[in-house]
Design a protein around this motif. Structure first.
Motif, short mmCIF file in Angstrom:
data_model
loop_
_atom_site.label_atom_id
_atom_site.label_comp_id
_atom_site.label_asym_id
_atom_site.label_seq_id
_atom_site.Cartn_x
_atom_site.Cartn_y
_atom_site.Cartn_z
N VAL A 121 24.31 -44.03 13.89
CA VAL A 121 25.30 -44.42 14.89
C VAL A 121 24.57 -44.64 16.21
N GLU A 123 23.72 -44.59 20.05
CA GLU A 123 23.94 -43.52 21.04
C GLU A 123 25.17 -43.78 21.90
N GLN A 129 30.93 -41.81 16.86
CA GLN A 129 30.44 -40.44 16.74
C GLN A 129 31.60 -39.46 16.57
N GLU A 133 32.42 -37.17 13.27
CA GLU A 133 32.52 -35.72 13.46
C GLU A 133 33.86 -35.20 12.95
N GLY A 139 25.62 -34.82 13.99
CA GLY A 139 24.38 -35.41 14.52
C GLY A 139 23.38 -34.33 14.87
#
Length: 157
Positions: A121, A123, A129, A133, A139
């Motif tokens: 993914v 940044e 992200q 999650e 991560g």
């Protein structure tokens, strides 16, 4: 009884052209280069015939796709799946389609001896992200608590 086209399913080589269109749209949306549908579709027809490549598709016509490659790994008993691409058309995001695709990927992994799923993914892509999650991905390297990084190098020919 007919299958609900909105429910994610494993894609077949017959889906290659539609998947190519979605992947081309994905790259276009984010300003990344794409060789175009005419190049991607034959590649996908070949790849989707390989047991080391799966795609999960949703919709009719397709509204979402996940493209996954499988590989062996010395650190796990089963294989590692790399979620190379996950794309949902923009006007349908936030409706649970991406979550349903990931849920099918996780079920497939449990049923097919896949011990690890890896995802790269960007940044700056905080939405992606957070999405991953929410689905149990991290991560952070579990053993060390350190941030995981992805490195790549294109090989010039």
């Amino acid at each position: 009884m007919a299958t609900d086209p909105s429910v994610p399913r494993l894609a077949t080589t017959d889906d290659a052209t539609q998947i190519a269109g979605l992947l081309d749209d994905f790259n276009t949306e984010y300003g990344w280069p794409s060789p175009g549908v005419d190049v991607l579709a034959p590649r996908l027809r070949t790849l989707l015939g390989d047991p080391a490549v799966i795609a999960i598709a949703a919709g009719s016509p397709l509204d979402a796709v996940a493209l996954v490659t499988l590989r062996p790994n010395v650190w796990v008993d089963g294989s590692v799946a790399v979620l190379d691409e996950l794309y949902v058309v923009p006007h349908l995001r936030g409706r649970g389609i991406g979550s349903a695709v990931v849920d099918l990927l996780l079920a497939y992994a449990r049923d097919h001896g896949i011990d690890l799923i890896e995802i790269n993914v960007d940044e700056a892509d905080l939405d992606a992200q957070r999405f991953y999650e929410r689905h149990g991905f991290s991560g952070i390297v579990e053993e060390t608590g350190e941030r995981a990084y992805y490195f790549a190098q294109e090989i010039a020919r």
